[in-house]
Motif scaffolding. Structure first.
Motif, PDB file in Angstrom:
ATOM      1  N   MET A   1      11.854  -1.359  -2.870  1.00 15.65           N
ATOM      2  CA  MET A   1      10.992  -1.121  -1.973  1.00 15.65           C
ATOM      3  C   MET A   1      10.850   0.191  -2.091  1.00 15.65           C
ATOM      4  O   MET A   1      11.937   1.212  -1.025  1.00 15.65           O
ATOM      5  CB  MET A   1      11.573  -1.961  -1.140  1.00 15.65           C
ATOM      6  N   LEU A   2       9.856   0.477  -2.658  1.00 16.25           N
ATOM      7  CA  LEU A   2       9.688   2.253  -2.049  1.00 16.25           C
ATOM      8  C   LEU A   2       8.006   2.536  -1.469  1.00 16.25           C
ATOM      9  O   LEU A   2       7.468   1.787  -0.892  1.00 16.25           O
ATOM     10  CB  LEU A   2       8.970   2.909  -3.909  1.00 16.25           C
ATOM     11  N   TRP A   3       8.628   3.958  -1.314  1.00 19.63           N
ATOM     12  CA  TRP A   3       7.171   4.440  -0.300  1.00 19.63           C
ATOM     13  C   TRP A   3       5.623   5.032  -1.281  1.00 19.63           C
ATOM     14  O   TRP A   3       6.245   5.628  -1.887  1.00 19.63           O
ATOM     15  CB  TRP A   3       7.500   4.979   0.798  1.00 19.63           C
ATOM     16  N   GLN A   4       4.892   4.606  -1.216  1.00 23.54           N
ATOM     17  CA  GLN A   4       3.791   5.636  -2.168  1.00 23.54           C
ATOM     18  C   GLN A   4       3.881   5.317  -3.492  1.00 23.54           C
ATOM     19  O   GLN A   4       3.844   6.240  -4.418  1.00 23.54           O
ATOM     20  CB  GLN A   4       3.194   6.312  -1.733  1.00 23.54           C
ATOM     21  N   HIS A   5       4.807   4.197  -4.292  1.00 25.39           N
ATOM     22  CA  HIS A   5       5.021   3.976  -5.761  1.00 25.39           C
ATOM     23  C   HIS A   5       6.777   5.438  -5.617  1.00 25.39           C
ATOM     24  O   HIS A   5       6.146   5.504  -7.050  1.00 25.39           O
ATOM     25  CB  HIS A   5       4.269   3.885  -6.482  1.00 25.39           C
ATOM     26  N   ASP A   6       6.829   6.542  -4.722  1.00 17.68           N
ATOM     27  CA  ASP A   6       8.021   6.927  -5.633  1.00 17.68           C
ATOM     28  C   ASP A   6       8.882   6.857  -5.150  1.00 17.68           C
ATOM     29  O   ASP A   6       9.898   6.802  -4.264  1.00 17.68           O
ATOM     30  CB  ASP A   6       7.897   8.463  -4.069  1.00 17.68           C
ATOM     31  N   PRO A   7       9.603   7.312  -6.350  1.00 18.19           N
ATOM     32  CA  PRO A   7      10.802   6.689  -7.248  1.00 18.19           C
ATOM     33  C   PRO A   7      12.121   7.557  -6.169  1.00 18.19           C
ATOM     34  O   PRO A   7      13.295   6.722  -6.110  1.00 18.19           O
ATOM     35  CB  PRO A   7      11.156   6.938  -7.968  1.00 18.19           C
TER      36      PRO A   7
ATOM     37  N   SER B   1       5.737  -1.637  -3.481  1.00 20.14           N
ATOM     38  CA  SER B   1       5.730  -0.535  -2.860  1.00 20.14           C
ATOM     39  C   SER B   1       4.884  -0.843  -1.104  1.00 20.14           C
ATOM     40  O   SER B   1       3.840  -1.312  -1.630  1.00 20.14           O
ATOM     41  CB  SER B   1       5.216   1.331  -3.248  1.00 20.14           C
ATOM     42  N   LEU B   2       5.132  -0.268  -0.432  1.00 22.72           N
ATOM     43  CA  LEU B   2       3.877  -0.242   0.612  1.00 22.72           C
ATOM     44  C   LEU B   2       2.687   0.898   0.808  1.00 22.72           C
ATOM     45  O   LEU B   2       3.541   2.258   0.191  1.00 22.72           O
ATOM     46  CB  LEU B   2       4.902   0.387   1.915  1.00 22.72           C
ATOM     47  N   VAL B   3       1.554   1.187   0.467  1.00 25.29           N
ATOM     48  CA  VAL B   3       0.746   1.855   0.291  1.00 25.29           C
ATOM     49  C   VAL B   3      -0.589   1.568   0.752  1.00 25.29           C
ATOM     50  O   VAL B   3      -0.682   1.074   1.766  1.00 25.29           O
ATOM     51  CB  VAL B   3      -0.107   1.606  -1.441  1.00 25.29           C
ATOM     52  N   THR B   4      -1.086   2.794   1.345  1.00 28.75           N
ATOM     53  CA  THR B   4      -2.546   2.823   1.525  1.00 28.75           C
ATOM     54  C   THR B   4      -3.474   2.232   0.867  1.00 28.75           C
ATOM     55  O   THR B   4      -4.472   1.574   1.519  1.00 28.75           O
ATOM     56  CB  THR B   4      -2.587   4.600   1.495  1.00 28.75           C
TER      57      THR B   4
END
Length: 185
Positions: free
Chosen positions: A65-71, A144-147
Motif C-alpha cells: 500500500m503506497l502513497w501516489q505510487h511512490d515506493p 496506491s491511494l492516489v489523487t
C-alpha cells in the motif's frame, strides 16, 4: 501477444467517487474492475490477478500500500486482496504512526483524495477489434491511494459508519497537538 518485457505500469486519472476511511484507519473497495476500459483503453479481464496473488501467497509476499505510487512512501498494509466476479477487492489499514498515512487520512476526510490505483507488470495481453488492450495476466506489485486513478470506478468505500468532517478535524487537531508535544520533549 506476450508483453512480459514491459516494466511497471501505473494507472492514473481523476475518480468520480469519494474515498472514505472508517473505523479510524480501515479502508476497503475495488482497486480494479473487470471488463471496464480505463482512460487509457486497457480492459482487465477476469482472472488477470489470480496467478500473481497465488505466487505472492506461496512465498509469503504482499502487495504494498503506497502513497501516489511512490515506493519510498508506504502508508499502510493490505490485509485482504482477492478477485471476485466484479474485480480486485482490497481491504487494509492506514498505519497512523506513519506521518504520510496521517496526512492521507486527513486528505481523505476532507475529500481531497478519492481514488485507488494499481501498479503492475503486464504478463499477457492482446488487442481487440476496438484497439483496446485486453489485460489477461498481470503481476500486481502495489495498490496506491492516489489523487487521479486511471479507472474512474476504482475507489475505496468505508465499511461501517463513515467518519464525519468534524471527526476528521478533531483527529487532525489531536495529531497536531501530539506532534507538538513530541517535538517539545
Amino acid at each position: 501477444m506476450n508483453t512480459s518485457d514491459y516494466g511497471l505500469e501505473l494507472k492514473f486519472c481523476r475518480a468520480e467517487q469519494v474515498v472514505q476511511v472508517s473505523e479510524g484507519a480501515m479502508i476497503e473497495g475495488y482497486a480494479s474492475l473487470f471488463g471496464l476500459p480505463d482512460q487509457g483503453g486497457d480492459v482487465v479481464q477476469p482472472g488477470a490477478y489470480r496467478k500473481s496473488l497465488e505466487r505472492l501467497a506461496a512465498r509469503g509476499g504482499s502487495v504494498k500500500m503506497l502513497w501516489q505510487h511512490d515506493p519510498a512512501q508506504p502508508i499502510g498494509v493490505w490485509d485482504e486482496i482477492f478477485e471476485d466476479e466484479r474485480g480486485l477487492y482490497v481491504k487494509g489499514r492506514l498505519l497512523l504512526d506513519v506521518g504520510r498515512a496521517r496526512e492521507a487520512a486527513a486528505l481523505i476526510g476532507a475529500g481531497a483524495i478519492d481514488g485507488l490505483s494499481i501498479g503492475y507488470r503486464t504478463v499477457a495481453a492482446e488487442k481487440d477489434a476496438k484497439g483496446q488492450r485486453l489485460l489477461a495476466e498481470l503481476e500486481l506489485w502495489e495498490v496506491s491511494l492516489v489523487t487521479f486513478p486511471m479507472l474512474k470506478e476504482a475507489r475505496v468505500a468505508g465499511k461501517g459508519e463513515s467518519l464525519q468532517t468534524e471527526t476528521w478535524r478533531d483527529l487532525a487537531e489531536a495529531l497536531t497537538r501530539a506532534a507538538a508535544d513530541m517535538a517539545a520533549r
